[in-house]
Design a protein around this motif. Structure first.
Motif, mmCIF file in Angstrom:
data_model
loop_
_atom_site.group_PDB
_atom_site.id
_atom_site.type_symbol
_atom_site.label_atom_id
_atom_site.label_comp_id
_atom_site.label_asym_id
_atom_site.label_seq_id
_atom_site.Cartn_x
_atom_site.Cartn_y
_atom_site.Cartn_z
ATOM 1 N N GLU A 248 1.344 1.383 7.129
ATOM 2 C CA GLU A 248 0.347 2.167 6.404
ATOM 3 C C GLU A 248 -0.167 3.327 7.250
ATOM 4 O O GLU A 248 -0.271 4.466 6.777
ATOM 5 C CB GLU A 248 -0.841 1.285 6.006
ATOM 6 N N TYR B 205 -7.281 5.385 6.876
ATOM 7 C CA TYR B 205 -6.653 4.120 7.259
ATOM 8 C C TYR B 205 -7.534 2.954 6.830
ATOM 9 O O TYR B 205 -8.717 2.891 7.165
ATOM 10 C CB TYR B 205 -6.436 4.105 8.774
ATOM 11 N N LYS C 116 0.019 7.220 6.267
ATOM 12 C CA LYS C 116 -1.252 7.897 6.041
ATOM 13 C C LYS C 116 -1.374 9.119 6.961
ATOM 14 O O LYS C 116 -1.916 10.158 6.569
ATOM 15 C CB LYS C 116 -2.407 6.926 6.302
ATOM 16 N N GLU D 224 2.395 -4.551 8.596
ATOM 17 C CA GLU D 224 2.084 -3.800 7.377
ATOM 18 C C GLU D 224 0.981 -2.766 7.625
ATOM 19 O O GLU D 224 0.990 -1.676 7.053
ATOM 20 C CB GLU D 224 1.665 -4.742 6.252
ATOM 21 N N ASN D 225 0.025 -3.103 8.480
ATOM 22 C CA ASN D 225 -1.039 -2.158 8.795
ATOM 23 C C ASN D 225 -0.500 -0.943 9.532
ATOM 24 O O ASN D 225 -0.951 0.190 9.323
ATOM 25 C CB ASN D 225 -2.113 -2.845 9.646
ATOM 26 N N VAL E 97 0.810 -1.221 0.000
ATOM 27 C CA VAL E 97 0.000 0.000 0.000
ATOM 28 C C VAL E 97 0.840 1.266 0.000
ATOM 29 O O VAL E 97 0.450 2.292 -0.538
ATOM 30 C CB VAL E 97 -0.972 -0.009 1.207
ATOM 31 N N CYS E 98 2.039 1.209 0.627
ATOM 32 C CA CYS E 98 2.895 2.395 0.723
ATOM 33 C C CYS E 98 3.275 2.944 -0.647
ATOM 34 O O CYS E 98 3.500 4.144 -0.786
ATOM 35 C CB CYS E 98 4.173 2.059 1.499
#
Length: 334
Positions: free
Chosen positions: A233, A309, A237, A229-230, A2-3
């Protein structure tokens, strides 16, 4: 990842405190992969140089070996930084009960040093690690920002105090601060060693080495386990969030709920661990740890609304990746 979809101004510089730690090193790696500059500040009291080995050869990476308790070090580290991702802290609820003064000096004064240094250097965004421990003995689920209970440890006190200081810096000094209340983060590079190791890497390591893990309590305590990973992000964000979202705190989790005894059996089954009678290995049990919260499950709607998010990694997907990483890592270190 996602990054890769997030865009920052060209040549942006991110300062990651505690950058050689578990969460910090993953942030450093992700930001470098996006093509931006990273400055890592770490005194290696808990961080490890092996965590940033892959970063060291990158021309966009800079390492400062220094302590956040030293204001001049913090001031120099913030020089020229666009974004500060403040991860440096000492964790562990039980250890904080044994060392309250140290936790005040390191976690609270260290964070205040970073806030003031960021202000003096005109940093754009200051994102910092808080903790689900700030909910204390609040029993209602899911945990929701603004509904906190009595704090149960010096560690929780340090994180809650940091939230109040950050709010002051947004209110009075124009520094956009964003507090991320992490819920039981796990994943690659989380240290499985020591008396205060997090439960997932500790269990994985013990099982892979033929040892029988011990569960504190009856195993019926629940957690909102959150894959790394969350968290990466969420930090990035937050750097893109608007001024209207500053001065606030946000739950960072997946929004699930897993029971510790179930986690144990998931790991045992995934690793194929049996006892001498070829039955599934049962854990040992010990008394509850002082200061631990019984149940934890996050309402992430505020972070979804204000930070955009949108965590992609649930527990099932994350634990599969984590097991694979620890298997390889422990094999390398044999």
């Amino acid at each position: 990842m996602v990054c890769e979809k997030m865009n920052f101004p060209e040549n942006s510089l991110f300062l990651v405190t505690g950058g050689a730690g578990f969460i910090g090193s993953n942030l450093c790696e992700a930001i470098l992969d996006m093509g931006y500059r990273v400055r890592c500040l770490d005194d290696f009291s808990t961080g490890k140089k092996e965590n940033i080995e892959l970063c060291m050869n990158n021309s966009n990476f800079e390492l400062i070996n220094g302590d956040i308790k030293d204001f001049e070090t913090c001031l120099n580290a913030c020089d020229g930084a666009d974004y500060v991702l403040h991860q440096a802290a000492w964790g562990s609820v039980p250890r904080s009960i044994e060392m309250p003064i140290f936790y005040c000096e390191n976690n609270i004064m260290g964070t205040l040093n970073m806030l003031e240094s960021a202000r003096q250097n005109n940093v754009k965004k200051f994102v910092y690690a808080s903790s689900s421990s700030v909910y204390g003995d609040e029993v209602n689920l899911p945990k929701s920002e603004g509904r906190e209970g009595n704090l149960l440890s010096p560690y929780a006190v340090s994180k809650r105090t940091n939230e109040e200081w950050a709010k002051q810096y947004s209110m009075h000094y124009g520094l956009d601060t964003y507090g991320l209340r992490y819920f039981n983060v796990f994943g690659r590079r989380q240290d499985p060693n020591g008396a205060y190791a997090a439960v997932i890497p500790k269990f994985i390591k013990q099982l892979l080495r033929g040892e029988t893990p011990t569960i504190n309590g009856d195993g019926k305590q629940s957690r909102d386990f959150t894959y790394i990973e969350n968290v990466v992000e969420a930090n990035l964000k937050a750097c893109l969030a608007g001024h209207n979202a500053a001065g606030e705190v946000y739950n960072i989790a997946y929004g699930g709920r897993e029971y510790l005894i179930d986690i144990y059996y998931v790991l045992v089954d995934a690793l194929g661990i049996k006892d001498n009678d070829e039955k599934r290995l049962e854990p040992n049990f010990a008394p509850d740890r002082v200061g631990d919260i019984k149940h934890s499950n996050a309402d992430i709607s505020k972070a979804a609304k204000m930070l955009n998010y949108n965590p992609k990694w649930d527990f099932k997907r994350g634990i599969k990746e984590a097991i694979a990483w620890y298997k390889e890592d422990l094999q390398i270190r044999k």
